[in-house]
Design an enzyme around this catalytic site. Structure first.
Site, PDB file in Angstrom:
ATOM      1  N   TYR A 310       0.840  -1.200   0.000  1.00 42.34           N
ATOM      2  CA  TYR A 310       0.000   0.000   0.000  1.00 42.34           C
ATOM      3  C   TYR A 310       0.876   1.252   0.000  1.00 42.34           C
ATOM      4  O   TYR A 310       1.717   1.449   0.880  1.00 42.34           O
ATOM      5  CB  TYR A 310      -0.903   0.005   1.227  1.00 42.34           C
ATOM      6  CG  TYR A 310      -2.020   1.021   1.155  1.00 42.34           C
ATOM      7  CD1 TYR A 310      -3.272   0.660   0.691  1.00 42.34           C
ATOM      8  CD2 TYR A 310      -1.822   2.342   1.559  1.00 42.34           C
ATOM      9  CE1 TYR A 310      -4.314   1.586   0.636  1.00 42.34           C
ATOM     10  CE2 TYR A 310      -2.852   3.271   1.494  1.00 42.34           C
ATOM     11  CZ  TYR A 310      -4.101   2.886   1.033  1.00 42.34           C
ATOM     12  OH  TYR A 310      -5.119   3.810   0.971  1.00 42.34           O
ATOM     13  N   TYR A 361      -5.622   5.335  -7.308  1.00 40.93           N
ATOM     14  CA  TYR A 361      -5.896   5.251  -5.882  1.00 40.93           C
ATOM     15  C   TYR A 361      -7.312   4.748  -5.697  1.00 40.93           C
ATOM     16  O   TYR A 361      -8.277   5.517  -5.763  1.00 40.93           O
ATOM     17  CB  TYR A 361      -5.712   6.621  -5.222  1.00 40.93           C
ATOM     18  CG  TYR A 361      -5.917   6.588  -3.717  1.00 40.93           C
ATOM     19  CD1 TYR A 361      -4.881   6.231  -2.868  1.00 40.93           C
ATOM     20  CD2 TYR A 361      -7.150   6.903  -3.159  1.00 40.93           C
ATOM     21  CE1 TYR A 361      -5.071   6.183  -1.493  1.00 40.93           C
ATOM     22  CE2 TYR A 361      -7.342   6.864  -1.786  1.00 40.93           C
ATOM     23  CZ  TYR A 361      -6.303   6.502  -0.963  1.00 40.93           C
ATOM     24  OH  TYR A 361      -6.484   6.466   0.398  1.00 40.93           O
TER      25      TYR A 361
END
Lengths: 407, 147
Positions: A310, A361
């Site tokens: 991430y 994203y």
């Protein structure tokens, strides 16, 4: 229950764009599209789906989607507590629990996010050009526990994630000599991976280390190119049992282990909590969880062939690399500098899709999608013979992770 | 009224009944931390239960406001209208608060002059008659004997 071990059998996504480019389709319509594509990829039909799971306060409730999609029966509807991007892998882990315990047969994990239609995370939901309230400033009632906690950050202007996660990163630089160039090299590596990925929003925008260093400062040490994109789009993954997975369209990917959580006293993480224990302040807060992951899987960091980490901010990736034991504490900078993260020649090919820094994203669920593709041999930056893949969710907040295995 | 560092348009504190007493103390220019009455563990932000001994009894301990920079960031994007840029957000280790840190701002210094561990002191900013916000500034260096 034999034959019920959870596997991921389908992945799918909508078009990914820069924030605000998808204005004519609702978030829930995008969710439906991503779910449909993931189910189709699996060789299943929407009538087979009986569970839905999401995270990050997804605005598109499973109950409404189940009706819109015509699911014959909704047997599992799950929302993760872990904040924001910390919960993506937990949603997958919860879906795995649902199918392994027999509560559901086919659970789709989804995330739909149109920052353009709601608010840009980078602007923290605020408009500095809006008219100022003429009343004298005063304490206002907090409508939630979260907002009462934010009450100890907001009056200081701490509302942007880029500023919040600059705090542990700056301390890491102080403690270990980590440099902005090392952070930049990470961003450049992910951008290079994105260059082969037709889904990547920044696929056609090459970046050099000089470009990174010339990008505007947002919140020191975070330059613009240390920050993830702000995107519109949706993606989904389909989780079902080993037995069901056997005769589907694609090679199934086993969920070897999943973990979620936070260390003692972590709260929401450094965004609102100045009192995280000193030993873990300049970390992703995920070391204890990572150790649980390795123990559950009976594997270790050296067994990982490909990682999707991430990447809301470059420093948070660096600190996770240390948390997960890919290098020693404090050596994340030199580890990146060694070229370890490159898809070719790197010891730990990482974010082969380009990550949130360069693909899109979607709160990191796209990292799960890519982890599956990497083990199927479908990645656009393929890692030959990859058998074990790590996917992590947002760090520096309570987090989660899954370890995936090729079957 | 005090010296001003930030505009009125800054986001106001949001509080519930657990955290409101902290802000009421701030309005009186008292920087406090919550202290567990039985075990003495200090905590910030205020919370209903001591995470060490689980007691719900607590009192408020006033602290000096002296401390050191634990970490910081210079922010180059505005949060509020009329804000001077960049502004500095810092985590301050408080000297006499049982090891507690606080999120705040550093004022009266350019970002280039900030270093981790540098000593700082409290400065109150009165945003209105009812609202005071604790900020921090570098401790002035005493004149050297050698000068």
């Amino acid at each position: 229950m034999t034959g019920r071990k959870a596997h991921i059998v389908g992945v799918g996504e909508t078009l990914y764009t820069r924030w605000g480019k998808i204005g004519d389709v609702t978030e829930h319509a995008l969710a439906c599209q991503a779910i449909g594509r993931a189910v189709e990829d699996a060789g299943l039909d929407l009538s087979d789906v009986d569970g839905l799971a999401s995270f990050a306060e997804d605005r598109n409730e499973a109950t409404f989607l189940a009706a819109e999609l015509g699911l014959p029966s909704l047997r599992f509807a799950n929302m993760v507590w872990l904040p924001g991007g910390g919960g993506g892998c937990a949603a997958v882990g919860n879906a795995a629990m649902a199918v392994e315990t027999g509560q559901a047969e086919v659970v789709v994990v989804y995330r739909s996010l149109c920052q353009g239609q709601f608010f840009r995370f980078g602007a923290a939901g605020r408009d500095p050009t809006a008219p100022v309230d003429p009343a004298p400033p005063t304490v206002k009632p907090a409508g939630s526990l979260m907002l009462a906690s934010m009450g100890f950050a907001m009056p200081y202007g701490l509302l942007m994630a880029a500023a919040a996660y600059a705090l542990p990163t700056r301390r890491h630089m102080h403690l270990y000599g980590t440099t902005t160039e090392q952070l930049g090299m990470l961003a450049v590596t992910f951008r290079e991976h994105a260059s082969r990925n037709p889904r990547a929003v920044m696929g056609g925008r090459p970046m050099t280390l000089a470009d990174h260093q010339a990008s505007p400062m947002i919140a020191d040490p975070h330059r613009l190119f240390d920050c993830c994109l702000e995107s519109d789009g949706a993606c989904a993954v389909v989780v079902t049992t080993e037995e069901r997975a056997r005769d589907l369209a694609k090679r199934p990917v086993e969920i070897l282990a999943s973990v979620q959580g936070a260390p003692k006293g972590y709260g929401f993480g450094p965004f609102t909590n100045a009192n995280i224990a000193d030993e873990i302040y300049a970390t992703g807060g995920t070391e204890e969880m990572a150790n649980r992951l390795w123990e559950k899987a009976g594997l270790g960091p050296s067994d990982v062939d490909v990682a999707e980490i991430y990447d809301h901010f470059t420093g948070c990736v660096l600190m996770q690399l240390e948390d997960y034991g890919f290098c020693k504490r404090g050596e994340g900078g030199p580890f990146i500098e060694s070229g370890a993260l490159a898809w070719r020649g790197g010891s730990l090919p990482t974010n082969t899709h380009g990550g949130s820094l360069s693909e899109a994203y979607i709160h990191g669920l796209n990292h799960v999608v890519e982890g599956v593709r990497a083990l199927r041999g479908e990645s656009t930056s393929p890692v030959e013979g990859a058998e074990v893949g790590l996917v992590t969710s947002g760090a520096c907040v309570p987090s989660s992770a899954v370890l995936l295995g090729r079957r | 009224m005090s010296e001003r560092f930030f505009p009125d348009s800054m986001p106001p504190p949001l509080a519930d009944s657990t955290t409101l007493p902290w802000w009421e103390a701030a309005a009186d220019h008292r920087l406090v931390v919550q202290r567990c009455t039985p075990c003495g563990h200090t905590r910030l932000p205020p919370a209903p239960i001591c995470p060490e001994c689980r007691s719900t009894e607590s009192d408020w301990q006033e602290v000096s406001g002296r401390g050191r920079v634990y970490t910081y960031t210079a922010v180059h994007r505005p949060i509020a209208a009329g804000q001077e840029l960049p502004f500095i957000i810092a985590v301050i280790s408080l000297e006499d608060a049982g090891g507690l840190r606080i999120i705040s701002n550093l004022v009266g210094t350019p970002p280039e002059a900030v270093t981790i561990d540098m000593p700082v002191e409290l400065v109150w900013e009165d945003m209105s008659a009812e609202l005071s916000i604790p900020r921090f500034r570098p401790v002035p260096t005493p004149p050297s004997d050698e000068d």
